[in-house]
Design a protein around this motif. Structure first.
Motif, mmCIF file in Angstrom:
data_model
loop_
_atom_site.group_PDB
_atom_site.id
_atom_site.type_symbol
_atom_site.label_atom_id
_atom_site.label_comp_id
_atom_site.label_asym_id
_atom_site.label_seq_id
_atom_site.Cartn_x
_atom_site.Cartn_y
_atom_site.Cartn_z
ATOM 1 N N ILE A 117 0.519 -1.493 -0.160
ATOM 2 C CA ILE A 117 0.071 -0.077 0.053
ATOM 3 C C ILE A 117 0.692 1.524 0.142
ATOM 4 O O ILE A 117 0.183 2.538 -0.618
ATOM 5 N N GLY A 118 1.746 1.107 1.022
ATOM 6 C CA GLY A 118 3.015 1.708 0.818
ATOM 7 C C GLY A 118 3.883 2.919 -0.145
ATOM 8 O O GLY A 118 3.617 4.102 -0.831
ATOM 9 N N TYR A 119 3.719 1.384 -1.136
ATOM 10 C CA TYR A 119 5.133 1.541 -2.127
ATOM 11 C C TYR A 119 4.161 2.538 -3.224
ATOM 12 O O TYR A 119 4.138 3.166 -4.380
ATOM 13 N N TRP A 120 2.443 1.510 -3.597
ATOM 14 C CA TRP A 120 1.947 1.877 -4.671
ATOM 15 C C TRP A 120 1.573 3.231 -4.780
ATOM 16 O O TRP A 120 1.197 4.197 -5.184
ATOM 17 N N LEU A 121 0.870 4.093 -3.304
ATOM 18 C CA LEU A 121 0.239 5.109 -2.705
ATOM 19 C C LEU A 121 1.840 5.820 -3.466
ATOM 20 O O LEU A 121 2.044 7.165 -3.907
ATOM 21 N N ALA A 122 3.362 5.477 -2.776
ATOM 22 C CA ALA A 122 4.128 6.532 -3.240
ATOM 23 C C ALA A 122 4.906 6.680 -4.925
ATOM 24 O O ALA A 122 5.226 7.690 -5.504
ATOM 25 N N MET A 123 4.375 5.610 -5.384
ATOM 26 C CA MET A 123 4.757 5.541 -7.101
ATOM 27 C C MET A 123 3.373 6.212 -7.806
ATOM 28 O O MET A 123 3.002 6.933 -8.918
ATOM 29 N N GLN A 124 2.206 6.421 -7.244
ATOM 30 C CA GLN A 124 1.349 7.153 -7.903
ATOM 31 C C GLN A 124 1.534 8.820 -8.134
ATOM 32 O O GLN A 124 2.490 9.957 -6.807
ATOM 33 N N ASP A 125 1.296 9.563 -9.517
ATOM 34 C CA ASP A 125 2.060 10.402 -9.268
ATOM 35 C C ASP A 125 1.181 11.894 -8.324
ATOM 36 O O ASP A 125 -0.005 12.609 -8.316
ATOM 37 N N LEU A 126 2.350 12.995 -8.095
ATOM 38 C CA LEU A 126 1.389 13.616 -6.975
ATOM 39 C C LEU A 126 0.738 14.435 -7.482
ATOM 40 O O LEU A 126 0.084 15.200 -6.820
ATOM 41 N N PHE A 127 0.812 15.174 -8.894
ATOM 42 C CA PHE A 127 0.293 16.433 -9.491
ATOM 43 C C PHE A 127 -2.202 15.843 -10.040
ATOM 44 O O PHE A 127 -2.733 15.829 -9.587
ATOM 45 N N THR A 128 -1.187 13.889 -10.740
ATOM 46 C CA THR A 128 -1.892 13.391 -11.483
ATOM 47 C C THR A 128 -3.253 13.120 -10.583
ATOM 48 O O THR A 128 -4.295 12.673 -10.924
ATOM 49 N N SER A 129 -2.934 12.451 -9.392
ATOM 50 C CA SER A 129 -3.388 11.641 -8.605
ATOM 51 C C SER A 129 -4.152 11.992 -7.981
ATOM 52 O O SER A 129 -4.465 13.075 -7.287
ATOM 53 N N LYS A 130 -5.852 10.884 -8.268
ATOM 54 C CA LYS A 130 -7.273 11.369 -7.405
ATOM 55 C C LYS A 130 -7.152 11.193 -6.318
ATOM 56 O O LYS A 130 -7.573 12.367 -5.148
ATOM 57 N N VAL A 131 -5.869 9.849 -5.780
ATOM 58 C CA VAL A 131 -6.380 9.266 -4.453
ATOM 59 C C VAL A 131 -5.431 10.713 -3.413
ATOM 60 O O VAL A 131 -5.398 11.202 -2.692
ATOM 61 N N TRP A 132 -4.006 11.186 -4.079
ATOM 62 C CA TRP A 132 -3.162 12.464 -3.522
ATOM 63 C C TRP A 132 -4.591 13.674 -3.893
ATOM 64 O O TRP A 132 -4.313 14.450 -2.433
ATOM 65 N N GLU A 133 -5.314 14.423 -4.900
ATOM 66 C CA GLU A 133 -6.176 14.693 -4.626
ATOM 67 C C GLU A 133 -6.896 14.520 -3.619
ATOM 68 O O GLU A 133 -6.795 15.702 -3.100
ATOM 69 N N LYS A 134 -7.681 13.516 -3.092
ATOM 70 C CA LYS A 134 -8.878 13.613 -1.989
ATOM 71 C C LYS A 134 -8.334 13.565 -0.641
ATOM 72 O O LYS A 134 -8.925 14.250 -0.030
ATOM 73 N N ILE A 135 -7.105 12.676 -0.712
ATOM 74 C CA ILE A 135 -7.165 12.646 1.267
ATOM 75 C C ILE A 135 -6.236 13.964 1.378
ATOM 76 O O ILE A 135 -6.023 14.306 2.872
ATOM 77 N N GLY A 136 -5.057 14.489 0.478
ATOM 78 C CA GLY A 136 -4.282 16.200 0.604
ATOM 79 C C GLY A 136 -3.085 15.148 0.696
ATOM 80 O O GLY A 136 -2.155 14.489 1.461
#
Length: 639
Positions: free
Chosen positions: A211-230
């Motif tokens: 889970i940690g690796y998957w989140l880290a590999m998501q693009d900071l600017f385009t990832s919906k996960v990063w956008e929703k969680i902050g």
């Protein structure tokens, strides 16, 4: 005999055991003293253009170092206290008062700290010239730093480390009041409880890391996960899941692996394999917390160092992308040109460039761009002939542009934000349409002077001359250019000429990244020294507990070679399993970092990892040698 003299004799008697602890503290003091000295140094301030920024960086690094060193000293001190419990119990049994024993332990630790502090400051002073020279060199200046002793730095270092030593000394003083006498006598026989491996816990550990690796590999600017969680919450989740998963990995997953190995009976009954695997089953599971700390420290050190070294390694390429010409400026008057020519050395090329500044309607591009929503943009337009002439002297491929088409030179292109240029049309204010046949992420004009350039066919360029403002640039290529030459040229031309200089931009880049590399490298060395020391103390504490087992094997006729092989295998796993996990964590983090910066960091990161592993391996060799010495001496003594 006074308590102070007794403490001094105890240190002298156990100096070989304290050596690495003292060495690590001395090294930490040297680095801290160096950082503070550089902060106050006038020599560095005179040589660097960003001395105020450098002082802030040094202050920040010093704070990180204080925090880490305080934890390391407290952690190391707890190992020594555990080792001394039986000795403390003997003092109590002989009638020495608890208060006196506490003061003796207090004086011992404080004396070690004071010796380390004096040696660290002296060595820091002797090394300061070398460290300053390294910093100035990394920042791109060719200057030998002078010897300097900063009274402010010495006072600052003394106050900080005296506070740390007083706190840890008090920790030793409290030891006698924390345990009963019988507990102190049996302390060396008490290890950490080895938890039984659980299939659920093992899968949970792997799941958390994934889970940690998957989140880290998501693009900071385009990832919906990063956008929703902050951003902050996502970063916290990554750290939590990876650290927790690493702990569970050592807690249960490695237990299953060793259990599988143990089922291979043919291999198991050769030599001392049974004993090696059995002890590893206990050691890895029982020391899951320590191994997690080692893995996380290794990952942090390699990630931070690899990222900074990657930026430093690619600094020249980045500047060459932005400034393909050594010097470039907009020609405003003949007099300035003559003055520049007079001070120029031999050049590779010196080209006059005709260009146009045209305002285009870019509605088609704006609809796709996540970066710029403006419908109007000003581009610098050059013809195919000019591009190919500059491309030839710069060693780039020639370009062919069809009539009515264009190629845009966008060095800041990022597929996440930039529009898909191919087949998109832009229009002049007179509605002349130009369609992009392709785009390039390199340019032949310096970006600071010309901005984003558009290449059109020769005929198209002639027809556009009525629609744009004529520009005249001078592009110069010099083999041996310097910042001094750049400054001389800049004085000869007006500010509106938009002078751009590859040497100046490189100096600014290398100065900033070089200071970060210096700080990161030395902080990394401190972290590495502490990491190696923690394992060293842990393993040698276990060596004291294993003496009786190896002595029994010795009496049974097991030769020294087999015992050394068993020791080397156990220590290898304890050292390199957390290292491997740490390197894997850092590889994922650096992969995400390189994707974020759109930069290839593979080569510099690999170099950094190899260097880290080599130095780390030296601690392994030292630890194995010390372990063997303890067992060998005990076998000789016990017979």
């Amino acid at each position: 005999m006074t308590l102070f003299s007794l403490a001094r004799k105890n240190i002298a008697r156990n100096l070989s055991q304290y050596f690495l602890y003292i060495a690590s503290m001395v090294f930490s003091i040297i680095i801290y003293f160096t950082f503070v000295t550089l902060k106050y140094s006038d020599a560095v301030a005179e040589q660097t253009a960003s001395s105020q920024k450098l002082g802030s960086l040094m202050s920040g690094a010093a704070v990180i170092l204080i925090f880490f060193v305080a934890i390391f000293i407290a952690y190391s001190n707890s190992f020594f206290m555990k080792k001394r419990k039986k000795e403390v119990a003997l003092y109590a049994l002989l009638g020495v008062r608890n208060r006196q024993i506490g003061f003796m332990l207090f004086f011992e630790n404080l004396l070690l700290g004071l010796v380390s502090l004096v040696v660290g400051i002296l060595l820091g002073f002797l090394c300061s010239k070398g460290f300053m020279t390294i910093l100035i060199y990394l920042m791109g200046y060719d200057v030998i730093a002078p010897f300097t002793f900063s009274g402010s730095a010495a006072l600052n270092t003394s106050i900080v480390f005296l506070i740390i030593f007083l706190v840890t000394s008090f920790q030793g003083y409290r030891l006698i009041y924390q345990f009963k006498l019988i507990d102190l006598f049996h302390a060396s026989k008490k290890g950490e409880a080895a938890p039984k491996p659980s299939m659920i816990v093992a899968f949970l550990g792997i799941f958390l890391i994934v889970i940690g690796y998957w989140l880290a590999m998501q693009d900071l600017f385009t990832s919906k996960v990063w956008e929703k969680i902050g951003f902050l919450m996502t970063a916290l989740i990554i750290l939590t899941t990876v650290i927790a998963g690493t702990f569970l990995l050592f807690h249960s997953v490695t237990g299953f692996v060793l259990a599988v190995i143990k089922k291979n009976e043919k291999w198991l009954w050769k030599g001392l394999h049974l004993m090696t695997v059995s002890q590893l089953l206990y050691r890895i599971r029982g020391n899951a917390r320590t191994l997690t700390v080692i893995a996380v420290l290794s990952a942090t050190t390699v990630t931070a160092g690899g990222a900074v070294y990657g930026l430093y390694y690619n600094a020249n390429d980045q500047v060459m992308t932005v400034d393909p010409n050594t010097f470039m400026y907009q020609q405003t008057d003949v007099k300035s040109d003559h003055q520049v020519t007079a001070i120029l050395p031999d050049t590779k090329y010196d080209e006059n460039v005709e260009a146009l500044s045209i305002t285009f309607n870019t509605k088609e591009l704006s609809e796709e761009s996540a970066f710029d929503n403006s419908d109007k943009r000003i581009y610098t337009v050059i013809d195919e002939r000019t591009y190919n002439k500059l491309a030839d002297v710069q060693g780039k491929e020639a370009l062919h542009v069809n009539h009515g088409k264009a190629v845009i030179l966008d060095i800041g292109y990022d597929k996440r934000f930039s529009p898909e240029y191919k087949d998109k049309t832009i229009r002049t204010e007179n509605n002349t349409a130009i369609t992009f046949q392709s785009f390039k992420t390199q340019t032949v004009l310096n970006a600071k002077t010309a901005g984003i350039a558009v290449v059109v066919s020769n005929d198209q360029f002639k027809s556009l001359q009525k629609e744009g403002e004529a520009l005249h640039y001078r592009a110069i290529g010099v083999d041996q250019a310097s910042v001094d030459l750049s400054e001389k040229i800049s004085k000869q031309i007006p500010e509106e000429a938009l002078f751009s200089s590859a040497p100046q931009d490189f100096q600014a880049s290398i100065e900033s990244v070089g200071s970060l590399l210096f700080i990161g490298s030395f902080l990394g060395l401190v972290f590495l020294a502490a990491t190696g020391s923690i394992i060293y103390f842990k393993v040698l504490t276990e060596a004291e507990e294993d003496k009786s087992q190896y002595n029994m094997l010795h009496k049974m006729g097991v030769n020294a070679k087999e015992m050394r092989k068993s020791i080397a295998s156990q220590v290898f796993v304890i050292f390199f399993v957390p290292l491997a996990v740490g390197l894997l964590h850092s590889a994922v983090a650096l992969k995400a970092f390189s994707g974020l910066l759109m930069m290839n960091l593979a080569k510099p990161v690999l170099i950094w990892m190899i260097a880290y592993t080599i130095i780390y391996g030296l601690y392994y060799i030292l630890t194995v040698a010390s372990y063997n010495r303890i067992i060998t001496q005990n076998n000789k003594t016990e017979g």
